[in-house]
Design an enzyme around this catalytic site. Sequence first.
Site, PDB file in Angstrom:
ATOM      1  N   GLY A  13       0.868  -1.193   0.000  1.00 18.35           N
ATOM      2  CA  GLY A  13       0.000   0.000   0.000  1.00 18.35           C
ATOM      3  C   GLY A  13       0.892   1.226   0.000  1.00 18.35           C
ATOM      4  N   MET A  17       0.165   7.646   3.045  1.00 17.03           N
ATOM      5  CA  MET A  17       0.581   7.165   4.373  1.00 17.03           C
ATOM      6  C   MET A  17       1.666   6.083   4.251  1.00 17.03           C
ATOM      7  SD  MET A  17      -0.983   8.679   6.922  1.00 17.03           S
ATOM      8  CE  MET A  17      -0.909   7.579   8.322  1.00 17.03           C
ATOM      9  N   VAL A  76      -3.360  -0.311   3.800  1.00 10.85           N
ATOM     10  CA  VAL A  76      -4.416  -0.332   2.786  1.00 10.85           C
ATOM     11  C   VAL A  76      -5.731  -0.022   3.498  1.00 10.85           C
ATOM     12  CG1 VAL A  76      -3.182  -2.011   1.347  1.00 10.85           C
ATOM     13  CG2 VAL A  76      -4.820  -2.827   3.049  1.00 10.85           C
ATOM     14  N   ASN A 104      -6.802   1.489   9.969  1.00 13.74           N
ATOM     15  CA  ASN A 104      -7.791   1.619  11.044  1.00 13.74           C
ATOM     16  C   ASN A 104      -8.792   0.470  10.942  1.00 13.74           C
ATOM     17  OD1 ASN A 104      -6.903   3.886  12.428  1.00 13.74           O
ATOM     18  ND2 ASN A 104      -8.026   5.301  11.099  1.00 13.74           N
ATOM     19  N   SER A 130      -1.151   7.031  14.291  1.00 16.61           N
ATOM     20  CA  SER A 130      -1.830   8.318  14.282  1.00 16.61           C
ATOM     21  C   SER A 130      -0.855   9.436  13.981  1.00 16.61           C
ATOM     22  CB  SER A 130      -2.504   8.596  15.633  1.00 16.61           C
ATOM     23  OG  SER A 130      -3.117   9.878  15.584  1.00 16.61           O
ATOM     24  N   GLY A 131      -1.379  10.436  13.289  1.00 19.27           N
ATOM     25  CA  GLY A 131      -0.560  11.614  13.022  1.00 19.27           C
ATOM     26  C   GLY A 131      -0.692  12.103  11.597  1.00 19.27           C
ATOM     27  N   GLY A 132      -1.538  11.421  10.831  1.00 20.87           N
ATOM     28  CA  GLY A 132      -1.766  11.864   9.461  1.00 20.87           C
ATOM     29  C   GLY A 132      -0.504  11.728   8.621  1.00 20.87           C
ATOM     30  N   LYS A 184      -6.134   2.342  19.234  1.00 17.53           N
ATOM     31  CA  LYS A 184      -6.267   3.357  18.178  1.00 17.53           C
ATOM     32  C   LYS A 184      -7.739   3.766  18.013  1.00 17.53           C
ATOM     33  CE  LYS A 184      -5.217   6.232  14.902  1.00 17.53           C
ATOM     34  NZ  LYS A 184      -6.075   6.312  13.823  1.00 17.53           N
ATOM     35  N   HIS A 187      -8.467   6.100  20.761  1.00 19.03           N
ATOM     36  CA  HIS A 187      -7.798   7.371  20.411  1.00 19.03           C
ATOM     37  C   HIS A 187      -8.713   8.185  19.502  1.00 19.03           C
ATOM     38  CE1 HIS A 187      -5.640   9.788  17.416  1.00 19.03           C
ATOM     39  NE2 HIS A 187      -4.729  10.034  18.357  1.00 19.03           N
ATOM     40  N   ASN A 188      -9.264   7.531  18.490  1.00 21.62           N
ATOM     41  CA  ASN A 188     -10.126   8.248  17.544  1.00 21.62           C
ATOM     42  C   ASN A 188     -11.428   8.695  18.196  1.00 21.62           C
ATOM     43  OD1 ASN A 188      -8.094   7.568  15.766  1.00 21.62           O
ATOM     44  ND2 ASN A 188      -9.504   7.165  14.092  1.00 21.62           N
ATOM     45  N   GLU A 191     -10.562  11.710  19.898  1.00 23.10           N
ATOM     46  CA  GLU A 191     -10.369  12.717  18.836  1.00 23.10           C
ATOM     47  C   GLU A 191     -11.728  13.319  18.417  1.00 23.10           C
ATOM     48  OE1 GLU A 191      -7.839  11.424  15.420  1.00 23.10           O
ATOM     49  OE2 GLU A 191      -9.622  11.806  14.195  1.00 23.10           O
ATOM     50  N   TYR A 192     -12.721  12.480  18.215  1.00 22.13           N
ATOM     51  CA  TYR A 192     -14.059  12.960  17.847  1.00 22.13           C
ATOM     52  C   TYR A 192     -14.589  13.918  18.916  1.00 22.13           C
ATOM     53  CZ  TYR A 192     -15.344   9.765  13.934  1.00 22.13           C
ATOM     54  OH  TYR A 192     -15.456   9.105  12.745  1.00 22.13           O
ATOM     55  N   ARG A 289     -22.104  14.497  14.681  1.00 26.35           N
ATOM     56  CA  ARG A 289     -21.637  14.404  13.279  1.00 26.35           C
ATOM     57  C   ARG A 289     -22.792  13.936  12.394  1.00 26.35           C
ATOM     58  NH1 ARG A 289     -15.425  12.625  12.065  1.00 26.35           N
ATOM     59  NH2 ARG A 289     -14.499  13.702  13.832  1.00 26.35           N
TER      60      ARG A 289
HETATM   61  C1  6PG Z   1      -5.197   9.815  13.096  1.00 26.70           C
HETATM   62  C2  6PG Z   1      -6.575  10.025  12.535  1.00 26.70           C
HETATM   63  C3  6PG Z   1      -6.751   9.201  11.293  1.00 26.70           C
HETATM   64  C4  6PG Z   1      -7.905   9.639  10.430  1.00 26.70           C
HETATM   65  C5  6PG Z   1      -9.231   9.476  11.100  1.00 26.70           C
HETATM   66  C6  6PG Z   1     -10.323  10.296  10.452  1.00 26.70           C
HETATM   67  O1  6PG Z   1      -5.110   9.420  14.225  1.00 26.70           O
HETATM   68  O2  6PG Z   1      -4.229  10.075  12.362  1.00 26.70           O
HETATM   69  O3  6PG Z   1      -7.517   9.638  13.484  1.00 26.70           O
HETATM   70  O4  6PG Z   1      -6.825   7.868  11.685  1.00 26.70           O
HETATM   71  O5  6PG Z   1      -7.721  10.931  10.012  1.00 26.70           O
HETATM   72  O6  6PG Z   1      -9.551   8.114  10.997  1.00 26.70           O
HETATM   73  O7  6PG Z   1     -11.496   9.741  10.914  1.00 26.70           O
HETATM   74  P1  6PG Z   1     -12.918  10.158  10.424  1.00 26.70           P
HETATM   75  O8  6PG Z   1     -12.918  10.097   8.920  1.00 26.70           O
HETATM   76  O9  6PG Z   1     -13.810   9.118  11.015  1.00 26.70           O
HETATM   77  O10 6PG Z   1     -13.140  11.529  10.944  1.00 26.70           O
END
Ligand code: 6PG
Length: 474
Positions: A13, A17, A76, A104, A130-132, A184, A187-188, A191-192, A289
Site C-alpha cells: 500500500g 501514508m 491499505v 484503522n 496516528s498523526g496523518g 487506536k 484514540h479516535n 479525537e471525535y 456528526r
Molecule cells: C489519526 C486520525 C486518522 C484519520 C481518522 C479520520 O489518528 O491520524 O484519526 O486515523 O484521520 O480516521 O477519521 P474520520 O474520517 O472518522 O473523521
Amino acid sequence: MKNNSDFNYGMIGLGTMGANLVLNMNDKGYSVAGYDKDQKKVDQLNAEGRQEVKAFNDIAVFTQSLETPRAILLLVPAGHIVDSVINDLLPHLQKDDIIIDCGNSHFTDTQARIATLEPKGIHFMGLGVSGGETGARFGPSIMPGGDKQAYERIAQMLKDIAAKANGEPCTAYMGNGAAGHYVKMVHNGIEYALMQLISEAYHLLKKHGEFDNEELADLFTNWGKGILQSYLIEITGAIFKQPDDNSNEMLIDKIKDSAHQKGTGAWTSQDAMNVQAPIPAIDAAVSQRILSSMKSTRVQASEKYKNAHVIIKASNKQAFAHLMEEALYAAFIITYGQGLAMLSKASAYYKFETDIATVASIWRGGCIIRAELLNEITKAYRNNKNLENILEADEFISKVKTNQNALRSVVQTAADQHIPVPALYANLAYFDSYVSAWLPANLIQAQRDFFGAHTYERNDKEGIFHTEWNQKIQ
Ligand code: 6PG
C-alpha cells in the site's frame, strides 16, 4: 540498489501514508521494499531514487526481495481489502513471517485474522498509527499489539520511526490480541469528542461572543500556548487564518457544515456499550456528526421554527473567552478521563493487559490528540497503576474543582442562547454523575420491579428483593 532477498521490511500500500512511512523507515536506516497494484504509486516511490527503497508491482517478486522471516506492513483501506491482500500474500509466505496491519481496522476483524493466521504459523499484528501524513513521514504515534515475540522483532524499528515526547518514543506494546487496534479506536473516539468540543466553543464564541475569524485565529493561537496546549487547538488557530482561493472570504466560511466520518468514533461508542463503559462525550460527538450531515432536514426544520430566538451577545467578550478556555480545559480532562477509563475496562474484558500509563505516554507526541495535558495524565497513571479515572487522581482534583464552574456557566449560556453544546454538556453531566454519592436510579429499579419483577437491592440490608406493588395500573 539492494540485492534480492535483503530488504529489512516490506510495505504493501504505497498511498501517501504508506509511502511516507517507507521514507521515514529508510531515513532511520532500514531498507524497505514496497508493493502496490497501482503502477503509478510504484513509479512514484522509485522516483525518490533511494538506494535502499524499491517498489514492485509483482507480489511474488516483492516477497522474495525481503529478508526472512519477513515483516510486512500493510497500509491499505480497512475492511475486505485487508483480507484480499492477505489472501494474495499467503502463498508467498512461510512460517514465522509477520503481517502488520497499520490501517484503522475494526478490532474484531483483527481478532479474526489472528485466529486464522496463527495456526498457519503467520503472526498477524494490529497496529494503530496516528498523526496523518506528516506524522507518517516524520514521526507518528504508533500503537502495536498482538504476539509479544513478533512485536519484539519490530520494536526497535517502531521506536526509531515514532515521534518522541520528552525523549521517549511515542510507541510501546499495547497488549495482547487486537489491543493495538483497540487503543487506536479509542484514540479516535477521544479525537471525535475533542473536535466536537472545539467546534461547540467556536459556535459560542462566534454567535454569542461575536468573535470574527481573525479574532478566533488569535484566540486559538494563544490558547495553544496555555492550559489547552494541544495539536487540535493549534490547527484550529491556523484554520481561521486560511483565505479562500475562490472568493474574498475566509475558507472556513465556505466549508459546508456537514461532517463526515469513517466509523472509528461510532465503533468506540458501540463497543463502550459492550464493555459497559460510560463515554457520553464521545457518544455525543458521534451523534452530532450524524446530525450535522442531515443538512437538508435541518434547513427545512429551521424554516418551521424560525425566529424562535435572537441570540443575546456577551456583555464582555474577553471575559467570555476566558470562561470558555477554562470550560474547555475541564471538558478536555473529563473526555480523556472517559476514554482512558473505557480502555481500562476493555483491557480487563478482552484480557489485553494494556497499561494505561503507557497508552497516555505514547499519545504525548505524534498523534492527533497529543496535548500538554497528557504529561500530567501519564504521571497520574504512573503514580497509581490502579487508577480508575483521572477524575480521582490527586493531580486533577483541584483542576477540575476550579474549572468545572466555567463549564457549568458556558453550558447554561448555551442553553439560554439556543446553541447546541452536547459534548460540553455530556462532560458536565458525566462529571456531576461521577461525583454524586446518590443518583435517582432507585426509581429506575422500582419501575423495573413494578413492571417486570426484576427485583432490587436495598440500602439497609443485603439481598435481592421483590415487592408486590399495591397500585395496579391497567
Ligand atoms: C489519526 C486520525 C486518522 C484519520 C481518522 C479520520 O489518528 O491520524 O484519526 O486515523 O484521520 O480516521 O477519521 P474520520 O474520517 O472518522 O473523521
